[in-house]
Motif scaffolding. Structure first.
Motif, PDB file in Angstrom:
ATOM      1  N   VAL A 231      -1.928  -4.113   3.611  1.00  0.00           N
ATOM      2  CA  VAL A 231      -2.098  -3.720   5.008  1.00  0.00           C
ATOM      3  C   VAL A 231      -3.580  -3.470   5.227  1.00  0.00           C
ATOM      4  O   VAL A 231      -4.194  -2.666   4.513  1.00  0.00           O
ATOM      5  N   LYS A 297      -2.280   6.887  10.445  1.00  0.00           N
ATOM      6  CA  LYS A 297      -2.544   6.664   9.023  1.00  0.00           C
ATOM      7  C   LYS A 297      -1.457   7.325   8.179  1.00  0.00           C
ATOM      8  O   LYS A 297      -1.021   6.778   7.156  1.00  0.00           O
ATOM      9  N   LEU A 300       1.542   5.153   8.087  1.00  0.00           N
ATOM     10  CA  LEU A 300       1.374   4.013   7.180  1.00  0.00           C
ATOM     11  C   LEU A 300       1.599   4.391   5.718  1.00  0.00           C
ATOM     12  O   LEU A 300       1.781   3.510   4.872  1.00  0.00           O
ATOM     13  N   ARG A 307      -3.564  -0.660   0.780  1.00  0.00           N
ATOM     14  CA  ARG A 307      -4.135  -0.552   2.130  1.00  0.00           C
ATOM     15  C   ARG A 307      -5.656  -0.621   2.058  1.00  0.00           C
ATOM     16  O   ARG A 307      -6.279  -0.017   1.186  1.00  0.00           O
ATOM     17  N   THR A 309      -9.388  -0.716   4.556  1.00  0.00           N
ATOM     18  CA  THR A 309      -9.916  -0.248   5.831  1.00  0.00           C
ATOM     19  C   THR A 309     -11.210  -0.968   6.169  1.00  0.00           C
ATOM     20  O   THR A 309     -12.126  -1.047   5.332  1.00  0.00           O
TER      21      THR A 309
END
Length: 335
Positions: A231, A297, A300, A307, A309
């Motif tokens: 993600v 967040k 998630l 994950r 960013t």
């Protein structure tokens, strides 16, 4: 820094087909392009495929519209090349007809009659088989010495709401063909899509709807046995206020007198009170956005996938920004 919610040492080790999806407006095309640059760094050769006919890749790399053919669009950091392909449905269908039915001439006549549009309208599953098939062929293609032409292929795929249907082509063609070239082609595509060499990555913003679509998309892909990758949180705003100031701004309790003194100290005596009021309002909005991001967040956290960013680029998106995003992905181990 990447949040590793997986025990694997390398999140995408062995992955050769990276499918990038996301809700409209999340920047999935930008992330796909940045990922292609990241994967190509260090001397590798990567193909970036666009299947929606928007020529978004050409705009990002500031080059002319892509033809139906693979063209180099960028040199990656430390060597390596990114090639790009905009898959044209009509050209891909003609290629398909020639390959499996030896009907290229007839196919060209069909386009003049509008039959290509008719076929892909009444059998939309065939369109998806053709688009995914062209991409999977690029993944499988080899040189004469047996090595792969491309070290990796990145697909800028349809949005999250359509990704499961788009990739699960066997279900899509079940009503079209039980045997024959269409079925065989779909089976070949699915061998690639379902293999450990494929990963579907979700791009999201830290906003309610994109996060919900990401969570729904991950669940749907998992239910049908398609491989979920990471993600990628795009355009995250970093807090610029302290925790105490964020709390005060959210509660509307900022020291407005202090802001006013600061404005005057900066030499903005004229209309200082109006400027201070605008700054206080901006601080309140910043506090609300920060709280929203933190809430999303946390949501998630329920998605058991790696994950990553990517920051909001203050200067906007251009080619230099694309390289910055690629560097950020590499720094987080996403390549």
């Amino acid at each position: 820094m990447v949040d590793r919610v997986s025990a694997r040492d390398t999140d995408w080790d062995g992955v050769r087909l990276h499918v990038v999806t996301g809700k409209g407006g999340t920047g999935k095309t930008t992330v796909a392009a940045a990922l292609a640059l990241a994967l190509a760094a260090g001397g590798r050769k990567v193909l970036l495929v666009e299947v929606e006919g928007r020529q978004g890749i050409a705009q990002l790399f500031d080059c002319p519209p892509l033809p139906y053919g693979e063209r180099r669009v960028a040199v990656a950091p430390d060597g390596g090349d990114v090639y790009a392909l905009a898959v044209d449905t009509e050209e891909a269908l003609l290629e398909y007809l020639e390959m499996f039915y030896s009907l290229k001439r007839a196919g060209k006549a069909m386009t003049k009659l509008g039959i290509v549009d008719f076929v892909t309208t009444i059998a939309p599953g065939l369109r998806d088989v053709i688009l995914t098939g062209k991409t999977s062929e690029s993944v499988r293609r080899r040189k004469k010495d047996g090595s792969f032409i491309y070290d990796a292929v990145v697909m800028d795929a349809p949005p999250t709401g359509r990704i499961t249907k788009f990739l699960n082509v066997n279900d899509e063609v079940s009503g079209l063909a039980k045997v024959g070239p269409v079925r065989n082609h779909a089976d070949t595509v699915m061998k690639v899509v379902r293999s450990p060499e494929t990963a579907v990555h979700f791009v999201t913003l830290l906003e309610e709807m994109p996060v919900q679509e990401t969570m729904d998309g991950v669940r749907e892909l998992t239910e049908v046995g398609l491989p979920v990758g990471g993600v990628i949180v795009n355009m995250e705003h970093q807090p610029v206020l302290s925790e105490d100031d964020l709390a005060a701004a959210a509660a509307g309790a900022l020291d407005t007198d202090g802001i006013l003194r600061g404005v005057k100290a900066a030499g903005l005596e004229h209309d200082a009170e109006s400027i201070a009021a605008v700054l206080a309002a901006e601080a309140g909005e910043h506090a609300r956005r920060t709280a929203l991001q933190r809430r999303e967040k946390e949501r998630l956290e329920s998605v058991d996938r790696p994950r990553y960013t990517l920051p909001m680029l203050s200067d906007g998106m251009d080619l230099a920004g694309l390289y910055d995003l690629a560097a950020a992905l590499r720094a987080q181990g996403a390549a």
